[in-house]
Design a protein around this motif. Structure first.
Motif, PDB file in Angstrom:
ATOM      1  N   MET A   1       0.835  -1.208   0.000  1.00 38.36           N
ATOM      2  CA  MET A   1       0.000   0.000   0.000  1.00 38.36           C
ATOM      3  C   MET A   1       0.862   1.248   0.000  1.00 38.36           C
ATOM      4  N   ILE A   2       1.931   1.201   0.800  1.00 41.45           N
ATOM      5  CA  ILE A   2       2.829   2.347   0.888  1.00 41.45           C
ATOM      6  C   ILE A   2       3.497   2.584  -0.457  1.00 41.45           C
ATOM      7  N   LYS A   3       3.867   1.446  -1.158  1.00 48.71           N
ATOM      8  CA  LYS A   3       4.511   1.575  -2.472  1.00 48.71           C
ATOM      9  C   LYS A   3       3.566   2.206  -3.481  1.00 48.71           C
ATOM     10  N   ARG A   4       2.277   1.836  -3.451  1.00 50.94           N
ATOM     11  CA  ARG A   4       1.324   2.394  -4.401  1.00 50.94           C
ATOM     12  C   ARG A   4       1.207   3.905  -4.196  1.00 50.94           C
ATOM     13  N   PHE A   5       1.115   4.320  -2.950  1.00 48.46           N
ATOM     14  CA  PHE A   5       1.048   5.763  -2.673  1.00 48.46           C
ATOM     15  C   PHE A   5       2.315   6.481  -3.130  1.00 48.46           C
ATOM     16  N   ALA A   6       3.431   5.804  -2.990  1.00 48.21           N
ATOM     17  CA  ALA A   6       4.707   6.418  -3.421  1.00 48.21           C
ATOM     18  C   ALA A   6       4.720   6.629  -4.923  1.00 48.21           C
ATOM     19  N   ILE A   7       4.152   5.668  -5.714  1.00 51.69           N
ATOM     20  CA  ILE A   7       4.114   5.797  -7.179  1.00 51.69           C
ATOM     21  C   ILE A   7       3.207   6.948  -7.579  1.00 51.69           C
ATOM     22  N   PHE A   8       2.031   7.017  -6.939  1.00 52.07           N
ATOM     23  CA  PHE A   8       1.117   8.111  -7.247  1.00 52.07           C
ATOM     24  C   PHE A   8       1.747   9.462  -6.916  1.00 52.07           C
ATOM     25  N   ARG A   9       2.461   9.509  -5.786  1.00 52.55           N
ATOM     26  CA  ARG A   9       3.073  10.762  -5.398  1.00 52.55           C
ATOM     27  C   ARG A   9       4.170  11.150  -6.387  1.00 52.55           C
ATOM     28  N   TRP A  10       4.904  10.138  -6.899  1.00 47.05           N
ATOM     29  CA  TRP A  10       5.968  10.422  -7.888  1.00 47.05           C
ATOM     30  C   TRP A  10       5.372  10.942  -9.178  1.00 47.05           C
ATOM     31  N   ILE A  11       4.251  10.357  -9.641  1.00 42.69           N
ATOM     32  CA  ILE A  11       3.583  10.808 -10.866  1.00 42.69           C
ATOM     33  C   ILE A  11       3.049  12.219 -10.690  1.00 42.69           C
ATOM     34  N   ARG A  12       2.484  12.523  -9.444  1.00 40.30           N
ATOM     35  CA  ARG A  12       1.919  13.848  -9.229  1.00 40.30           C
ATOM     36  C   ARG A  12       3.015  14.901  -9.151  1.00 40.30           C
ATOM     37  N   ASN A  13       4.155  14.504  -8.639  1.00 42.04           N
ATOM     38  CA  ASN A  13       5.240  15.469  -8.528  1.00 42.04           C
ATOM     39  C   ASN A  13       5.998  15.662  -9.850  1.00 42.04           C
ATOM     40  N   ARG A  14       5.940  14.694 -10.774  1.00 40.06           N
ATOM     41  CA  ARG A  14       6.675  14.768 -12.063  1.00 40.06           C
ATOM     42  C   ARG A  14       5.704  14.526 -13.208  1.00 40.06           C
ATOM     43  N   PRO A  15       4.856  15.412 -13.511  1.00 43.83           N
ATOM     44  CA  PRO A  15       3.836  15.173 -14.553  1.00 43.83           C
ATOM     45  C   PRO A  15       4.420  15.047 -15.954  1.00 43.83           C
ATOM     46  N   ILE A  16       5.451  15.807 -16.263  1.00 45.08           N
ATOM     47  CA  ILE A  16       6.009  15.751 -17.631  1.00 45.08           C
ATOM     48  C   ILE A  16       6.639  14.395 -17.902  1.00 45.08           C
ATOM     49  N   TRP A  17       7.475  13.962 -16.941  1.00 42.91           N
ATOM     50  CA  TRP A  17       8.121  12.651 -17.130  1.00 42.91           C
ATOM     51  C   TRP A  17       7.093  11.536 -17.159  1.00 42.91           C
ATOM     52  N   SER A  18       6.096  11.688 -16.357  1.00 47.72           N
ATOM     53  CA  SER A  18       5.058  10.651 -16.338  1.00 47.72           C
ATOM     54  C   SER A  18       4.352  10.579 -17.689  1.00 47.72           C
ATOM     55  N   ALA A  19       4.054  11.757 -18.277  1.00 47.48           N
ATOM     56  CA  ALA A  19       3.383  11.760 -19.586  1.00 47.48           C
ATOM     57  C   ALA A  19       4.264  11.141 -20.665  1.00 47.48           C
ATOM     58  N   LEU A  20       5.557  11.432 -20.629  1.00 51.97           N
ATOM     59  CA  LEU A  20       6.474  10.852 -21.622  1.00 51.97           C
ATOM     60  C   LEU A  20       6.537   9.338 -21.489  1.00 51.97           C
ATOM     61  N   ILE A  21       6.607   8.848 -20.271  1.00 46.23           N
ATOM     62  CA  ILE A  21       6.672   7.389 -20.060  1.00 46.23           C
ATOM     63  C   ILE A  21       5.414   6.724 -20.569  1.00 46.23           C
ATOM     64  N   ILE A  22       4.244   7.343 -20.280  1.00 44.26           N
ATOM     65  CA  ILE A  22       2.979   6.750 -20.740  1.00 44.26           C
ATOM     66  C   ILE A  22       2.914   6.743 -22.269  1.00 44.26           C
ATOM     67  N   LEU A  23       3.404   7.832 -22.919  1.00 47.10           N
ATOM     68  CA  LEU A  23       3.387   7.920 -24.379  1.00 47.10           C
ATOM     69  C   LEU A  23       4.286   6.856 -25.016  1.00 47.10           C
ATOM     70  N   VAL A  24       5.476   6.668 -24.465  1.00 48.65           N
ATOM     71  CA  VAL A  24       6.395   5.643 -25.005  1.00 48.65           C
ATOM     72  C   VAL A  24       5.800   4.259 -24.840  1.00 48.65           C
ATOM     73  N   ALA A  25       5.179   4.005 -23.681  1.00 48.93           N
ATOM     74  CA  ALA A  25       4.571   2.689 -23.454  1.00 48.93           C
ATOM     75  C   ALA A  25       3.422   2.455 -24.427  1.00 48.93           C
ATOM     76  N   ALA A  26       2.653   3.519 -24.703  1.00 45.67           N
ATOM     77  CA  ALA A  26       1.542   3.365 -25.645  1.00 45.67           C
ATOM     78  C   ALA A  26       2.055   3.074 -27.051  1.00 45.67           C
ATOM     79  N   LEU A  27       3.147   3.754 -27.429  1.00 43.22           N
ATOM     80  CA  LEU A  27       3.722   3.492 -28.775  1.00 43.22           C
ATOM     81  C   LEU A  27       4.242   2.063 -28.902  1.00 43.22           C
TER      82      LEU A  27
END
Length: 423
Positions: A1-27
């Motif tokens: 549970m703590i790890k899941r919150f940590a991932i969400f917090r990392w995505i919320r704190n780094r929106p640009i990097w998160s968007a790039l990672i999601i785009l590459v994964a989609a491609l």
């Protein structure tokens, strides 16, 4: 549970990097799941109406229709030659002459032998006349002695001697008659030898047996001709080169389709762009075999009014064994074509055994990579086209082969490159 919150917090704190990672994964996911573009395409051709011509291909040599080999029946040295290659000659025209000196001497000798035989006949006839006179004298003497013996004026011994003399005279008459017969036979023999010598004298001049063209000359002045065992060949004359023949060698697998009277077209290397027409005149039943390949000679007759065809030329022959015009046809390659395994329907079956006039072709459909299989009935076949009796309609497109798009892209330049090459 703590790890899941940590991932969400990392995505919320780094929106640009998160968007790039999601785009590459989609491609990456799209590349894996999306279907790839085909690397090939099918080449098709529409079903049309036209001519289907079945031919048998062969090769052969052009010969003169009638080639006469002229030789010499006597031996000797050639003193003169009157013609050359391509000379036009008439029947009876002299071609060459062999030195007649030796043969002329034989004629003179034979004439002398005839004169001697006639003199011997005269002597034999004179002897026959003497024998007849002698027998007449001896007969008279015998009859006179016989009358005297009847009167008692001569002895029996004298009568017997007269009878013996008559018998001897009769024998002499028969001998003289035989001598006359022998002398007459000698005359006939000597006259025959004289005729033979005169005939040999005429044969010293080599005469053309027929009119035509000299196509081969095998003798020159000064050459020695020896006719001891066989007649030497001196000239070859083509009697009429306005009509030629082609001796074509047809494979045994095709000879069953060839018939006398069938039309033929052929070309020669000297005139590769000019086709010549001929007709099948003869099919020879004697087979020839070379390297375990059996073939038959088919004789073709061709008109040669312009004299372009020469003896010995190689002819590339096409014998028309069947032709139909205005029939429904497809290229022969359509009957051999099969789609790639991934493009075939699951229910593909092979035509039933025994349906020799039925086969399968593949037609282009709405999906270029899902062709339609169609069973058709075929008629006449040729190397290029096959007659279709039923199963397809004019305008439908039959598949012939597949073509790689990658190779095509590599080999074909784009529009700009083509323009640069044009300049």
């Amino acid at each position: 549970m703590i790890k899941r919150f940590a991932i969400f917090r990392w995505i919320r704190n780094r929106p640009i990097w998160s968007a790039l990672i999601i785009l590459v994964a989609a491609l990456i996911l799209y590349k894996v799941l999306a279907p790839s573009e085909p690397t090939y395409e099918y080449v098709a051709m529409p079903v049309d109406r036209g001519a289907v011509t079945r031919i048998v291909s062969a090769s052969g040599k052009i010969r003169a229709l009638n080639t006469i080999k002229v030789g010499s029946e006597i031996s000797g040295q050639v003193s003169r030659v009157f013609v050359d290659y391509n000379s036009q000659v008439l029947a009876g025209q002299p071609l060459a002459e062999i030195d007649p000196t030796r043969v002329a001497a034989r004629v003179t000798q034979a004439e002398a032998q005839v004169d001697l035989a006639r003199a011997a006949l005269a002597q034999a006839e004179a002897g026959l006349a003497r024998a007849r006179t002698d027998i007449e004298i001896q007969n008279r003497d015998y009859h006179r002695r016989k009358e005297l013996a009847a009167r008692g004026f001569t002895s029996k011994t004298g009568l017997d001697q007269a009878a013996n003399t008559v018998a001897a005279a009769q024998s002499g008459l028969k001998t003289a008659q035989a001598g006359v017969i022998s002398a007459r036979a000698q005359i006939r023999q000597r006259e025959a030898e004289l005729q033979s010598a005169k005939l040999d004298l005429t044969r010293t001049r080599i005469i053309a047996p027929a009119s035509g063209t000299v196509i081969n000359k095998l003798v020159e002045p000064g050459a020695t001709v020896a006719a001891s065992f066989q007649t030497p060949n001196l000239f070859e004359i083509a009697s009429d080169m306005r009509v030629m023949q082609v001796e074509a060698s047809v494979d045994e697998a095709d000879i069953g389709e060839v018939r006398v009277g069938q039309p033929v077209r052929f070309t020669v290397d000297a005139y590769p762009d000019q086709p010549f027409a001929a007709t099948v005149r003869q099919i020879r039943t004697s087979a020839s075999e070379a390297q375990n390949v059996v073939s038959y000679f088919v004789i073709l007759q061709v008109q040669n009014p312009e004299g372009k065809l020469l003896p010995g030329m190689t002819a590339n022959v096409e014998i028309v064994t069947g032709a139909r015009a205005g029939v429904l046809r497809v290229p022969s390659a359509a009957l051999r074509f099969r789609p790639r395994p991934g493009d075939r329907p699951n229910d593909e079956t092979t035509p039933a055994a025994g349906a020799s006039r039925s086969t399968t072709v593949w037609l282009a459909s709405a999906d270029p990579y899902k062709p339609e299989r169609r069973t058709v009935r075929v008629g006449m076949r040729s190397e290029e086209f096959v007659e279709i009796v039923g199963g397809v309609k004019p305008g439908e497109r039959v598949l012939l082969r597949s073509r790689s798009l990658e190779k095509k892209a590599e080999e074909e330049p784009d529009d700009e490159e083509a323009q640069e090459e044009g300049r």
